[in-house]
Design a protein around this motif. Sequence first.
Motif, mmCIF file in Angstrom:
data_model
loop_
_atom_site.group_PDB
_atom_site.id
_atom_site.type_symbol
_atom_site.label_atom_id
_atom_site.label_comp_id
_atom_site.label_asym_id
_atom_site.label_seq_id
_atom_site.Cartn_x
_atom_site.Cartn_y
_atom_site.Cartn_z
ATOM 1 N N GLU A 312 0.829 -1.211 0.000
ATOM 2 C CA GLU A 312 0.000 0.000 0.000
ATOM 3 C C GLU A 312 0.858 1.253 0.000
ATOM 4 O OE1 GLU A 312 -3.930 -1.628 2.445
ATOM 5 O OE2 GLU A 312 -2.200 -0.822 3.539
ATOM 6 N N ALA A 313 1.999 1.201 0.713
ATOM 7 C CA ALA A 313 2.909 2.355 0.752
ATOM 8 C C ALA A 313 3.493 2.633 -0.624
ATOM 9 C CB ALA A 313 4.017 2.111 1.767
ATOM 10 N N ILE A 314 3.773 1.573 -1.393
ATOM 11 C CA ILE A 314 4.286 1.760 -2.759
ATOM 12 C C ILE A 314 3.247 2.491 -3.604
ATOM 13 C CG2 ILE A 314 4.897 0.546 -4.892
ATOM 14 C CD1 ILE A 314 6.248 -1.579 -3.186
ATOM 15 N N ASN A 315 1.990 2.057 -3.519
ATOM 16 C CA ASN A 315 0.929 2.718 -4.288
ATOM 17 C C ASN A 315 0.736 4.161 -3.840
ATOM 18 O OD1 ASN A 315 0.363 0.419 -5.805
ATOM 19 N ND2 ASN A 315 -1.159 -0.326 -4.354
ATOM 20 N N GLU A 316 0.664 4.365 -2.519
ATOM 21 C CA GLU A 316 0.436 5.707 -1.972
ATOM 22 C C GLU A 316 1.593 6.640 -2.286
ATOM 23 O OE1 GLU A 316 -1.774 8.563 0.413
ATOM 24 O OE2 GLU A 316 -2.293 6.660 -0.572
ATOM 25 N N GLY A 317 2.827 6.169 -2.061
ATOM 26 C CA GLY A 317 3.995 7.013 -2.306
ATOM 27 C C GLY A 317 4.150 7.365 -3.771
ATOM 28 N N THR A 318 3.943 6.405 -4.659
ATOM 29 C CA THR A 318 4.056 6.670 -6.097
ATOM 30 C C THR A 318 3.004 7.665 -6.548
ATOM 31 O OG1 THR A 318 4.914 4.429 -6.455
ATOM 32 C CG2 THR A 318 4.092 5.607 -8.385
ATOM 33 N N TYR A 319 1.776 7.476 -6.045
ATOM 34 C CA TYR A 319 0.707 8.418 -6.387
ATOM 35 C C TYR A 319 1.049 9.831 -5.915
ATOM 36 C CZ TYR A 319 -3.762 10.844 -6.250
ATOM 37 O OH TYR A 319 -4.759 11.783 -6.414
ATOM 38 N N ASN A 320 1.497 9.957 -4.671
ATOM 39 C CA ASN A 320 1.830 11.272 -4.120
ATOM 40 C C ASN A 320 2.967 11.930 -4.879
ATOM 41 O OD1 ASN A 320 -0.145 11.058 -2.157
ATOM 42 N ND2 ASN A 320 1.240 10.238 -0.604
ATOM 43 N N ALA A 321 3.956 11.129 -5.293
ATOM 44 C CA ALA A 321 5.096 11.681 -6.030
ATOM 45 C C ALA A 321 4.656 12.248 -7.373
ATOM 46 C CB ALA A 321 6.164 10.600 -6.229
ATOM 47 N N PHE A 322 3.879 11.492 -8.139
ATOM 48 C CA PHE A 322 3.466 11.971 -9.462
ATOM 49 C C PHE A 322 2.381 13.042 -9.367
ATOM 50 C CE2 PHE A 322 5.624 8.114 -10.932
ATOM 51 C CZ PHE A 322 6.343 8.646 -12.001
ATOM 52 N N ALA A 323 1.679 13.096 -8.230
ATOM 53 C CA ALA A 323 0.721 14.184 -8.023
ATOM 54 C C ALA A 323 1.436 15.532 -8.017
ATOM 55 C CB ALA A 323 -0.040 13.980 -6.716
ATOM 56 N N VAL A 324 2.677 15.553 -7.515
ATOM 57 C CA VAL A 324 3.473 16.789 -7.509
ATOM 58 C C VAL A 324 3.700 17.280 -8.940
ATOM 59 C CG1 VAL A 324 5.705 17.810 -6.922
ATOM 60 C CG2 VAL A 324 4.616 16.202 -5.339
ATOM 61 N N TRP A 326 1.878 16.547 -11.626
ATOM 62 C CA TRP A 326 0.599 16.969 -12.191
ATOM 63 C C TRP A 326 0.207 18.356 -11.692
ATOM 64 C CZ3 TRP A 326 -2.567 16.993 -15.897
ATOM 65 C CH2 TRP A 326 -3.921 17.316 -15.755
ATOM 66 N N LEU A 327 0.441 18.620 -10.420
ATOM 67 C CA LEU A 327 0.109 19.933 -9.866
ATOM 68 C C LEU A 327 0.993 21.027 -10.457
ATOM 69 C CD1 LEU A 327 -0.488 18.976 -6.131
ATOM 70 C CD2 LEU A 327 -2.202 19.564 -7.842
ATOM 71 N N ASN A 328 2.254 20.700 -10.756
ATOM 72 C CA ASN A 328 3.122 21.675 -11.422
ATOM 73 C C ASN A 328 2.611 22.010 -12.815
ATOM 74 O OD1 ASN A 328 6.025 22.535 -10.244
ATOM 75 N ND2 ASN A 328 5.353 20.636 -9.276
ATOM 76 N N ILE A 329 2.131 20.994 -13.526
ATOM 77 C CA ILE A 329 1.580 21.233 -14.865
ATOM 78 C C ILE A 329 0.357 22.141 -14.771
ATOM 79 C CG2 ILE A 329 0.427 20.124 -16.821
ATOM 80 C CD1 ILE A 329 2.212 17.666 -16.291
#
Length: 437
Positions: A312-324, A326-329
């Motif tokens: 679950e941490a892999i899914n959560e951490g990966t999502y949070n990382a790429f959310a950064v 997406w938010l920059n875009i």
Amino acid sequence: METLIMVAQLLLGLSILVGVHEWGHMVAAKAFGMRVEKFSIGFPPKIWGKQIGETEYSIGAIPLGGFVKITGMIDESLDTKSMSAEPEPYEFRAKPAWQRLIVMMGGIIVNVVTGIIIFIGLALANGEAFLPKEELNKHGIVAYDLGEQLGFKTGDKVLSINGKEYSRFSDLLSPDLLLGSDNYYTVLRDGQEVKVEMPNDFIDKFADKKNRENVIIPRWPFYVESVMPGSNADKAGLKDGDRIVGINAEPIKYFDELSTSLEGLKGEVASFEILRSGEKIDLEIPVSEDGTIGFYQYRELNYVTRDFTFGEAINEGTYNAFAVVWLNIKGFQKMIAGDVDVRKSLSGPIRIATFFGGTWDWNNFWRIVGLLSMVLAFMNFLPIPALDGGHVMFLTWEIVTGRKPSDRFLENAQKVGMVILLSLMAFVIINDTISLF
């Protein structure tokens, strides 16, 4: 001391990020047999260096970046003396375009991997704690000045966002929502559903640090967790576990009501109605000039805590990382549309240092470093000459068309890119300095 801690965290964070970024370039170059002349964290003048094999490893006095010098590559050093000679097999320019592309992508890839690993580690170590919608709407929200400007009122219960369900309080001001357009809330106010619209330029106000805690917060009932020894409350007889239910005959249920009342009673003696073990008693307590009486509160809000398994941490951490990313875009889109003031959105080293804070908190440190690692990857991928993205753009053109841009063109493009980057750096540093005053 706080300033020193902020600077120390900034320098350590930048050193880690620059180190892994340039390491990504270097490892890829060496893997393809390219000669790496220099690996530097920080820009000249050099304060330390050591030659190991063909590569000089060094630390520069200006800790705002770093570089890898690969033989036969036109980079920020603009060293073109040997470019007129026939390329040697170990030179960057002698290698196939696909290998050169991987070398230029190496730093970006390693920064992305670093960001993902950090966010996975944070998810695994900390889990998450949040206030669910159901708990929030037991008492509603407290609207501060900026929240009232938005259209909220204290006591509102937020039913939906853009007509859709939400799960937690943090969703109400999530970065994704703030960077969106035509957003609105549906709230329950005095038994009626009311629509609260968010202006598309609201992020511009929210970007101001002093406004971020001036919008809305959850509303909570409270009781006295502990009384400060020697305080006005202590001297007047307030006890641990007491519940304040009235001031000067006005009923009190929520902490915001207490705060508002005390703000208007500074320097006065107020009559407090206290509920203690089911019995009501009255206390006369002086209110200090800063609007306090001297106790620590217990917030009666039930936060949900959740621990993650490794998967679950892999899914959560990966999502949070790429959310950064997406938010920059979305942030760039807002700036282009004119909804966001560039001066409030672009941060340089001074403002970044304030993100770390004046106390050393390892959780916050790694969260900021993880965020910056993803931002660095995104910024470096922009198609600007002198950035990795500029090299990627020209190499992609070469791979697609089969034609390599001339060395003269690449040299001039590098100069233009350096002017852009230096101008941008000057802008953010001056902007950061102005924002301090």
